[in-house]
Design a protein around this motif. Structure first.
Motif, PDB file in Angstrom:
ATOM      1  N   GLU A 116      61.574  40.465  29.165  1.00 14.26           N
ATOM      2  CA  GLU A 116      62.897  40.802  29.673  1.00 14.26           C
ATOM      3  C   GLU A 116      63.500  39.609  30.391  1.00 14.26           C
ATOM      4  O   GLU A 116      62.786  38.709  30.855  1.00 14.26           O
ATOM      5  CB  GLU A 116      62.834  42.010  30.607  1.00 14.26           C
ATOM      6  CG  GLU A 116      62.036  41.785  31.881  1.00 14.26           C
ATOM      7  CD  GLU A 116      62.011  43.034  32.756  1.00 14.26           C
ATOM      8  OE1 GLU A 116      62.658  44.028  32.403  1.00 14.26           O
ATOM      9  OE2 GLU A 116      61.322  42.999  33.796  1.00 14.26           O
ATOM     10  N   LEU A 117      64.847  39.610  30.497  1.00 15.17           N
ATOM     11  CA  LEU A 117      65.573  38.478  31.077  1.00 15.17           C
ATOM     12  C   LEU A 117      66.387  38.900  32.290  1.00 15.17           C
ATOM     13  O   LEU A 117      66.925  40.005  32.336  1.00 15.17           O
ATOM     14  CB  LEU A 117      66.534  37.874  30.044  1.00 15.17           C
ATOM     15  CG  LEU A 117      65.932  37.381  28.729  1.00 15.17           C
ATOM     16  CD1 LEU A 117      67.042  36.897  27.805  1.00 15.17           C
ATOM     17  CD2 LEU A 117      64.915  36.285  28.966  1.00 15.17           C
ATOM     18  N   THR A 118      66.467  37.989  33.264  1.00 17.04           N
ATOM     19  CA  THR A 118      67.343  38.157  34.424  1.00 17.04           C
ATOM     20  C   THR A 118      68.286  36.959  34.485  1.00 17.04           C
ATOM     21  O   THR A 118      67.830  35.812  34.442  1.00 17.04           O
ATOM     22  CB  THR A 118      66.523  38.225  35.726  1.00 17.04           C
ATOM     23  OG1 THR A 118      65.628  39.341  35.672  1.00 17.04           O
ATOM     24  CG2 THR A 118      67.439  38.374  36.934  1.00 17.04           C
ATOM     25  N   VAL A 119      69.585  37.198  34.558  1.00 17.20           N
ATOM     26  CA  VAL A 119      70.557  36.105  34.612  1.00 17.20           C
ATOM     27  C   VAL A 119      70.462  35.392  35.956  1.00 17.20           C
ATOM     28  O   VAL A 119      70.485  36.023  37.013  1.00 17.20           O
ATOM     29  CB  VAL A 119      71.994  36.636  34.407  1.00 17.20           C
ATOM     30  CG1 VAL A 119      73.009  35.511  34.597  1.00 17.20           C
ATOM     31  CG2 VAL A 119      72.137  37.244  33.019  1.00 17.20           C
ATOM     32  N   LEU A 120      70.346  34.066  35.920  1.00 18.08           N
ATOM     33  CA  LEU A 120      70.336  33.261  37.142  1.00 18.08           C
ATOM     34  C   LEU A 120      71.657  32.517  37.347  1.00 18.08           C
ATOM     35  O   LEU A 120      72.212  32.507  38.427  1.00 18.08           O
ATOM     36  CB  LEU A 120      69.184  32.254  37.114  1.00 18.08           C
ATOM     37  CG  LEU A 120      67.774  32.833  37.225  1.00 18.08           C
ATOM     38  CD1 LEU A 120      66.750  31.702  37.192  1.00 18.08           C
ATOM     39  CD2 LEU A 120      67.603  33.666  38.484  1.00 18.08           C
ATOM     40  N   ARG A 121      72.162  31.864  36.293  1.00 18.08           N
ATOM     41  CA  ARG A 121      73.426  31.143  36.411  1.00 18.08           C
ATOM     42  C   ARG A 121      74.011  30.902  35.022  1.00 18.08           C
ATOM     43  O   ARG A 121      73.296  30.930  34.018  1.00 18.08           O
ATOM     44  CB  ARG A 121      73.261  29.815  37.146  1.00 18.08           C
ATOM     45  CG  ARG A 121      72.380  28.807  36.455  1.00 18.08           C
ATOM     46  CD  ARG A 121      72.353  27.466  37.178  1.00 18.08           C
ATOM     47  NE  ARG A 121      73.545  26.693  36.918  1.00 18.08           N
ATOM     48  CZ  ARG A 121      74.192  26.006  37.857  1.00 18.08           C
ATOM     49  NH1 ARG A 121      73.789  26.019  39.102  1.00 18.08           N
ATOM     50  NH2 ARG A 121      75.267  25.301  37.559  1.00 18.08           N
ATOM     51  N   ARG A 122      75.313  30.663  35.004  1.00 16.80           N
ATOM     52  CA  ARG A 122      76.000  30.332  33.756  1.00 16.80           C
ATOM     53  C   ARG A 122      76.609  28.943  33.892  1.00 16.80           C
ATOM     54  O   ARG A 122      77.236  28.632  34.905  1.00 16.80           O
ATOM     55  CB  ARG A 122      77.076  31.367  33.435  1.00 16.80           C
ATOM     56  CG  ARG A 122      76.492  32.725  33.044  1.00 16.80           C
ATOM     57  CD  ARG A 122      77.595  33.723  32.667  1.00 16.80           C
ATOM     58  NE  ARG A 122      77.003  34.934  32.116  1.00 16.80           N
ATOM     59  CZ  ARG A 122      76.611  35.976  32.836  1.00 16.80           C
ATOM     60  NH1 ARG A 122      76.747  35.947  34.167  1.00 16.80           N
ATOM     61  NH2 ARG A 122      76.090  37.041  32.267  1.00 16.80           N
ATOM     62  N   ASP A 123      76.405  28.118  32.860  1.00 12.56           N
ATOM     63  CA  ASP A 123      76.935  26.759  32.853  1.00 12.56           C
ATOM     64  C   ASP A 123      77.850  26.578  31.655  1.00 12.56           C
ATOM     65  O   ASP A 123      77.494  26.972  30.530  1.00 12.56           O
ATOM     66  CB  ASP A 123      75.794  25.735  32.762  1.00 12.56           C
ATOM     67  CG  ASP A 123      74.866  25.790  33.958  1.00 12.56           C
ATOM     68  OD1 ASP A 123      75.352  25.568  35.076  1.00 12.56           O
ATOM     69  OD2 ASP A 123      73.664  26.059  33.776  1.00 12.56           O
ATOM     70  N   PRO A 124      79.006  25.976  31.845  1.00  8.61           N
ATOM     71  CA  PRO A 124      79.862  25.687  30.691  1.00  8.61           C
ATOM     72  C   PRO A 124      79.242  24.609  29.814  1.00  8.61           C
ATOM     73  O   PRO A 124      78.478  23.762  30.294  1.00  8.61           O
ATOM     74  CB  PRO A 124      81.164  25.196  31.332  1.00  8.61           C
ATOM     75  CG  PRO A 124      80.762  24.705  32.684  1.00  8.61           C
ATOM     76  CD  PRO A 124      79.597  25.553  33.116  1.00  8.61           C
TER      77      PRO A 124
END
Length: 299
Positions: free
Chosen positions: A159-167
């Motif tokens: 399973e995955l947990t979102v940490l950050r989003r980068d362009p």
């Protein structure tokens, strides 16, 4: 032989008095004398000499006392270690990370914070591709992974947990016509020679770029492939083509290269914390908590 027998013997040996030892142990003197006799019978040696007025250690007793103290100290150490492990404060934690992850401020914040809070944990960090990490997690060779898998079909166990989003950013030679733009669309890649990770590298960025180009109505033109981001950027600087990478790579500055943001809403790459669904150990839980906390402070 039980640990309490060793504690009884050590108390008598240190007090050299059954009366004082019994008071120290909060038991009666007759039961204490009986337990010491049973211990001597089990050991097969006289450990104490006693009379009505004194108690002395025999030579065997002196040697036995040294070992008894060591055994008791080890048993206490074992209990403390188990308690620390139960709190997530001891043991080994194996964490994978992609090639771009250390370039993000989150990585340093997360790892430093975890090390400060859990100095007794052996934190083993392994640089691996996204695909390699997912496979290692499923095979129980990793405990956690820092991955970017937008096009990856995950095993049921992960399973995955979102940490950050980068362009995503376009990497261009400084004199390229597109470098004059403030932002670049995926469609601008049409016909441009592209320098990319090979598909075999197992990165998340390779299938994502293919999908974005496909949705824009064209197939990317692959000019060259390289397994390291620094090599890709160096090839762009040498005029071998252009590239698309997570924005965290713009920390790598070369005089002949520039970075431009991408205008497409889907030109985003997400950093996830991956773990097995059955990974419920305190070690894993503690790292997840620290990582989530660090990610919150980076927003």
């Amino acid at each position: 032989m039980e640990l309490r027998h060793l504690r009884y013997f050590v108390a008598v040996a240190e007090e050299l008095s059954f009366t004082r030892a019994a008071e120290r142990l909060h038991i009666g003197q007759p039961p204490l004398s009986h337990q010491i006799q049973m211990l001597e019978a089990e050991v097969g040696a006289q450990l104490l000499e006693r009379s009505k007025r004194w108690v002395r250690l025999t030579e065997a007793g002196k040697l036995f006392l040294e070992d008894a103290r060591r055994v008791l100290a080890l048993s206490e150490q074992a209990m403390q270690t188990a308690r620390r492990a139960e709190r997530g404060e001891a043991g080994e934690l194996r964490v994978g990370f992609t090639f771009s992850t250390p370039l993000t401020p989150l990585f340093a914040a997360m790892i430093n914070r975890y090390r400060q809070r859990y100095p007794g944990v052996q934190l083993t960090l392994k640089e691996m591709s996204t695909l390699g990490q997912i496979e290692a997690l499923a095979a129980r060779e990793l405990d956690l992974g820092l991955v970017r898998p937008p096009e990856l079909t995950l095993p049921e166990s992960v399973e995955l947990t979102v940490l950050r989003r980068d362009p995503l950013v376009m990497v261009l030679p400084i004199g390229h016509p597109l470098a004059r733009k403030n932002s670049i669309a995926i469609n601008d890649l049409k016909g441009e020679p592209l320098v990319m990770y090979p598909e075999s590298a197992g990165t998340g960025i390779h299938p994502q770029i293919n999908r974005l180009c496909r949705e824009a109505g064209f197939k990317p033109t692959i000019a060259m492939e390289a397994g390291e981001a620094s090599t890709i950027i160096g090839l762009v600087a040498a005029g071998c083509g252009v590239s698309v990478l997570p924005s965290s790579f713009n920390i790598i500055q070369m005089s002949d290269v520039c970075y431009r943001p991408m205008a497409d809403a889907e030109a985003i790459t997400t950093l996830y914390l991956a773990r097995r669904k059955d990974a419920v150990s305190p070690l894993v839980a503690a790292f997840v908590a620290v990582a989530t906390e660090a990610a919150g402070t980076q927003e």
